[in-house]
Design a protein around this motif. Sequence first.
Motif, short mmCIF file in Angstrom:
data_model
loop_
_atom_site.label_atom_id
_atom_site.label_comp_id
_atom_site.label_asym_id
_atom_site.label_seq_id
_atom_site.Cartn_x
_atom_site.Cartn_y
_atom_site.Cartn_z
N ILE A 190 -0.63 1.45 7.13
CA ILE A 190 -0.67 1.13 5.46
C ILE A 190 -0.10 -0.48 5.66
O ILE A 190 1.01 -0.67 6.23
CB ILE A 190 0.41 2.08 4.62
N HIS A 191 -0.84 -1.41 5.03
CA HIS A 191 -0.49 -2.59 4.74
C HIS A 191 -0.44 -3.14 3.65
O HIS A 191 -1.38 -2.81 2.88
CB HIS A 191 -1.10 -3.52 5.80
N GLY A 192 0.55 -3.92 3.01
CA GLY A 192 0.31 -4.45 1.69
C GLY A 192 0.77 -6.11 1.81
O GLY A 192 1.45 -6.48 2.56
N PHE A 193 0.12 -6.63 0.59
CA PHE A 193 0.77 -8.03 0.67
C PHE A 193 0.26 -8.42 -1.07
O PHE A 193 -0.68 -8.17 -1.46
CB PHE A 193 -0.18 -8.85 1.55
N VAL A 366 -7.23 5.40 10.18
CA VAL A 366 -7.94 4.56 9.28
C VAL A 366 -6.49 3.50 8.76
O VAL A 366 -5.29 4.05 8.92
CB VAL A 366 -8.28 5.34 8.17
N SER A 367 -6.90 2.72 8.02
CA SER A 367 -6.04 1.88 7.51
C SER A 367 -5.87 1.42 5.86
O SER A 367 -7.22 1.46 5.25
CB SER A 367 -6.05 0.41 8.09
N VAL A 368 -4.79 1.60 5.37
CA VAL A 368 -4.83 1.32 3.69
C VAL A 368 -4.33 -0.13 3.50
O VAL A 368 -3.14 -0.41 4.15
CB VAL A 368 -3.95 2.25 3.10
N VAL A 369 -5.24 -1.04 2.89
CA VAL A 369 -4.63 -2.18 2.62
C VAL A 369 -4.24 -2.40 1.28
O VAL A 369 -5.26 -2.23 0.39
CB VAL A 369 -5.74 -3.37 3.03
N LEU A 370 -2.92 -2.57 0.77
CA LEU A 370 -2.64 -2.27 -0.53
C LEU A 370 -2.44 -3.70 -1.01
O LEU A 370 -1.93 -4.80 -0.48
CB LEU A 370 -1.22 -1.59 -0.70
N ARG A 371 -2.87 -3.92 -2.34
CA ARG A 371 -2.62 -5.31 -3.07
C ARG A 371 -1.57 -5.20 -4.41
O ARG A 371 -1.56 -4.18 -4.87
CB ARG A 371 -3.90 -5.64 -3.54
N THR A 381 4.30 0.12 -4.54
CA THR A 381 2.87 0.77 -4.51
C THR A 381 2.93 1.40 -3.18
O THR A 381 2.21 2.67 -2.87
CB THR A 381 1.77 -0.26 -4.49
N GLU A 382 3.47 0.84 -1.98
CA GLU A 382 3.40 1.41 -0.70
C GLU A 382 4.29 2.72 -0.67
O GLU A 382 3.98 3.72 -0.09
CB GLU A 382 3.92 0.25 0.18
#
Length: 553
Positions: A190-193, A366-371, A381-382
């Motif tokens: 999980i990545h978020g920005f 798999v990877s989740v990209v959070l905005r 959100t994360e």
Amino acid sequence: MDGLDRIANVTREVGRSDADELTVDAGVALSEMLRTTLGPNGRDKMLVGDGTVVLTNDGGSIVDRMDIESPAANLISDVARAQNGELGDGSTAAIALAGGLLDEAGDLLDDGIHPTTVVGGYREAARRAGAALDDVAWTAGDDETLRSVAATTITGRWDDARTASLADLTVRAFRASRDRGRGRLDDVTIHGFAGGATTDSELLDGLVIDTDASSTSLSEVAASVPRHVEDARVAVVDDELTIQSPDSVSRYTVEEVEDLERARTFEDEEYRRFVEMLTALDVDVLFCQKAVDDRLRARLAHEGVLVFERTRQDEIHKLERTTGATPVMRLDALDAAAVGRADEVERIDLGDGSFVIVREASSSQVSVVLRGGTDHVVDETERIVVDALTLLDAVGDRPTLVAGGGAAEVALAGDLRAHGRGIDDREALAVDAFADALETIPVALARNAGLDPIDTLLDLRARHAEGESRAGIDGDGGVIADVADRGVVEPALLKRRVVANATDAATLLLRIDGIIETESSDGGVGEHDHDDGAPAGGGVRADTGGYPWAIGH
């Protein structure tokens, strides 16, 4: 916040309270504070230790940030941490139920019921509630059901559109990791920005590495390095890539020009050897845990090798699982067997961030990209996605479900009251009290949904008495309905753990016989001075930093 004030005051009550009153009050105070976070309209704010004001409706997040002095309240807060760590949800409900059990126990103790009788009744009620859950539960495993489970976990934290989007994203990530291999949460990154809407969050196939946060790409020579490599051969080095020198020598001195030339020749040969080793193995992409020498990076870029340095250790492990590459400590140890492969490696820019995506069809990664609009939104959100994934992972592909919205609690309470009528001794009173405590959850949901709590509870009891076991509170519509038809469902395992954790905490506190009053570090006793120098209630003073401690049977 009234709940926080009460918890802070509990510690100061040692000198004039008995053990039962003290421990019950601490648990109830914490519970009352968190009940405002239950339901779709739950909101609360608090001031954390550094003076920052945090606005959240996540009970687990509130407990994590609280500075609680009372040992009794700390024990109750541990219920939330255990619940959240195990299943990712139910922390607020567990504390609310624990507080309700202690509140009801306080009335029983005032009526002269012995704590051991209360504990026995609570244990019997918890056992019966666990069995009764099986009667109101059903099993389902389609993706729509899993989305409903995830959405129920998320409900109240975001609006409907973002709740639906994140629930779908979570289920797709869960399914992808399950269907392709081991089915472990380690396979979901999980990545978020900040930047963009929450609904812009996406699931990407493969491993995504945030090069801005975790590693440094070849920014100064990026023009000569491809942004996309297909059928890539990948090497992973778990060390620094530079010319090795003796540890005790940081520089050397030359006296003649020939010495300098020999030193330069040696360095050139070493760099050339490094490059030849990688090109001989047809390495297209190199990941290094530590730094890569600037000159070596430039030479590798000239050969078209994509290099990433300072890759985190956890990402090294994920690269190993994704590509099959074996990390080596020295480049000299790299051979054909240690080189992995990926269908493609791509460098992309998302918002202000730079990422590298490693895709491999045979991998479950798999990877989740959070905005999100702000860093705070991204962090929340994360936390939501992690909680939902943890819950889905715990319940599996075919979870046993119960109706949410307080429906399960009302059904269990009704069963417990009927069961209590068959118990001949005083434990029947504790069983009834347990049923009343369970109904504090639908009462809190009704209050937070803008409904009259008393009328709502009476209506729920009546409907369940008529056989509507899935009648609960639809917080969005502010009505009582068959919440299962509206997708408000929860895993039976979650309810089972809420009941078990809350019961364990409440019964542990009820078994406390007395309080040991301790001396503060300045030689005083708590915040109360006694003329005879002895603690109230015959306690024993000890210099343990000023905290009151409880002793049990």
